[in-house]
Design a protein around this motif. Structure first.
Motif, PDB file in Angstrom:
ATOM      1  N   ALA A 134       0.631  -0.780   0.270  1.00 57.88           N
ATOM      2  CA  ALA A 134      -0.028  -0.187  -0.335  1.00 57.88           C
ATOM      3  C   ALA A 134       0.518   1.346   0.217  1.00 57.88           C
ATOM      4  CB  ALA A 134      -1.024  -0.026   1.274  1.00 57.88           C
ATOM      5  N   ALA A 136       4.053   1.482  -1.349  1.00 54.03           N
ATOM      6  CA  ALA A 136       4.924   1.832  -2.442  1.00 54.03           C
ATOM      7  C   ALA A 136       4.244   2.089  -3.476  1.00 54.03           C
ATOM      8  CB  ALA A 136       5.586   0.337  -2.671  1.00 54.03           C
ATOM      9  N   GLN A 137       2.311   1.168  -3.538  1.00 55.06           N
ATOM     10  CA  GLN A 137       1.961   1.948  -4.433  1.00 55.06           C
ATOM     11  C   GLN A 137       1.618   3.434  -4.047  1.00 55.06           C
ATOM     12  OE1 GLN A 137      -2.060   0.765  -4.387  1.00 55.06           O
ATOM     13  NE2 GLN A 137      -2.521  -0.096  -6.026  1.00 55.06           N
ATOM     14  N   PHE A 138       0.902   3.966  -2.929  1.00 57.71           N
ATOM     15  CA  PHE A 138       0.534   5.372  -2.705  1.00 57.71           C
ATOM     16  C   PHE A 138       2.210   6.592  -3.234  1.00 57.71           C
ATOM     17  CE2 PHE A 138       0.659   8.691   0.597  1.00 57.71           C
ATOM     18  CZ  PHE A 138      -0.545   9.116   0.077  1.00 57.71           C
ATOM     19  N   ARG A 139       3.165   5.619  -2.952  1.00 51.27           N
ATOM     20  CA  ARG A 139       3.822   6.484  -2.976  1.00 51.27           C
ATOM     21  C   ARG A 139       4.395   6.729  -4.088  1.00 51.27           C
ATOM     22  NH1 ARG A 139      10.696   4.785  -1.365  1.00 51.27           N
ATOM     23  NH2 ARG A 139       8.950   3.231  -1.140  1.00 51.27           N
ATOM     24  N   ASN A 140       4.107   5.604  -5.669  1.00 53.93           N
ATOM     25  CA  ASN A 140       4.354   5.632  -7.102  1.00 53.93           C
ATOM     26  C   ASN A 140       3.477   6.707  -7.218  1.00 53.93           C
ATOM     27  OD1 ASN A 140       6.026   3.872  -8.024  1.00 53.93           O
ATOM     28  ND2 ASN A 140       4.694   2.026  -7.483  1.00 53.93           N
ATOM     29  N   LYS A 141       1.962   6.864  -6.893  1.00 57.06           N
ATOM     30  CA  LYS A 141       0.675   7.615  -6.913  1.00 57.06           C
ATOM     31  C   LYS A 141       1.803   9.401  -7.016  1.00 57.06           C
ATOM     32  CE  LYS A 141      -2.663   7.997  -4.824  1.00 57.06           C
ATOM     33  NZ  LYS A 141      -4.342   7.293  -4.243  1.00 57.06           N
ATOM     34  N   PHE A 143       4.202  10.788  -6.794  1.00 58.34           N
ATOM     35  CA  PHE A 143       5.665  10.505  -7.359  1.00 58.34           C
ATOM     36  C   PHE A 143       4.949  11.551  -9.126  1.00 58.34           C
ATOM     37  CE2 PHE A 143       8.740  10.103  -4.168  1.00 58.34           C
ATOM     38  CZ  PHE A 143       9.644  10.145  -3.948  1.00 58.34           C
TER      39      PHE A 143
END
Lengths: 191, 191
Positions: A134, A136-141, A143
């Protein structure tokens, strides 16, 4: 000192004294000096690291030789190059202590053995990985959605202690900014 | 049609006919038309989606109203806004079928019940989340290390079928490029 690890596990899964002793036997404890390396690019025998106290960072080298910080881990966080760790392949990541730190480490083989022999740990690891995914997916978003400047401002609002604690050139290397430019942004925010 | 789901689970965990029937009872099957929406920003009752066939994408809106595609899911992939799904909070993400698709969906409550009542699924979900985290962490690294052009070239080399299959304006919205600029890059690569 290891009590913080037990408290952390118990947030997810109740364990007895015997169970905690059994879990610990799969880990090694290490003390690290500030700036000490615990993983180098090219290694294939990898570990998953749990921070008891202190701070770790993971970084890789850009083709021009510049260090790119990809992850930080504070107290009660796990850190590894997950793709290389799972696949038992060569990593291109370095892991370094940002401060004097105490850590637990476990190899992939030992982790698999732990899950098999102590199945009550499946629920713990499942929840840890769900949260890690969750985040890592949030961080991708983040960025994708925001500029590096906006991300620093959010970062500073959400984790003010972290921003105070970690050297600014490392935060710059995490955000992909030059230390000089980050210093300018900080001046704007804090003035 | 559901056999592909069974085969997928069996890559991680052997299951009997009865166990597979039991698992299915926690899911709903849906058929989606191309461009149909299955999740809207603002929803709090969220699902984790498994793609039987077809393709889904998740996107969010930039403050200027532009769609930013954050994730794709093809056959045998899972997709959800994990942070909102775990926390049962409002999502800011939309999920849309890119092609006519058949999917399974499970709510967070049902997933927790499934793991509790069918504990052999713990190992399956643990491995799925370990891989999902590894992929997300790897993607974070790629986006830090490489330019959007370089990422498209790697993407095209590693997933040529995907690049052929998915509309180019969606790949552009995933990479943060304008469709016109992506078209120029493609011309350079394929000429």
């Amino acid at each position: 000192m290891l009590n913080s690890f037990r408290q952390h596990i118990q947030k997810y899964q109740k364990i007895s004294d015997e169970q905690f002793e059994a879990i610990l036997s799969y880990f090694e404890v290490h003390s690290l000096k500030k700036k000490e390396m615990i993983q180098e690019a090219g290694q294939t025998q990898l570990y998953n690291y749990f921070v008891i106290d202190g701070c770790l960072r993971m970084y890789t080298l850009h083709e021009k030789g510049q260090e790119i910080t990809t992850d930080f881990a504070l107290e009660s966080w796990w850190l590894c190059d997950q793709k290389a760790y799972l696949g038992k392949i060569e990593t291109d990541c370095y892991i370094q202590a940002v401060e004097n730190s105490r850590i637990l480490r476990i190899s992939r083989d030992k982790e698999q053995l732990l899950i098999k022999e102590q199945p009550f740990m499946q629920i713990y690891f499942l929840q840890i990985y769900q949260k890690a995914f969750a985040a890592a997916q949030f961080r991708n978003k983040l960025f994708k959605l925001y500029s590096k400047e906006e991300i620093f401002i959010q970062f500073n609002n959400n984790f003010p202690d972290f921003v105070q604690r970690v050297p600014q050139y490392l935060i710059a290397s995490y955000l992909g900014l030059t230390p000089e430019y980050l210093s300018e942004i900080r001046k704007k925010i804090f003035s």
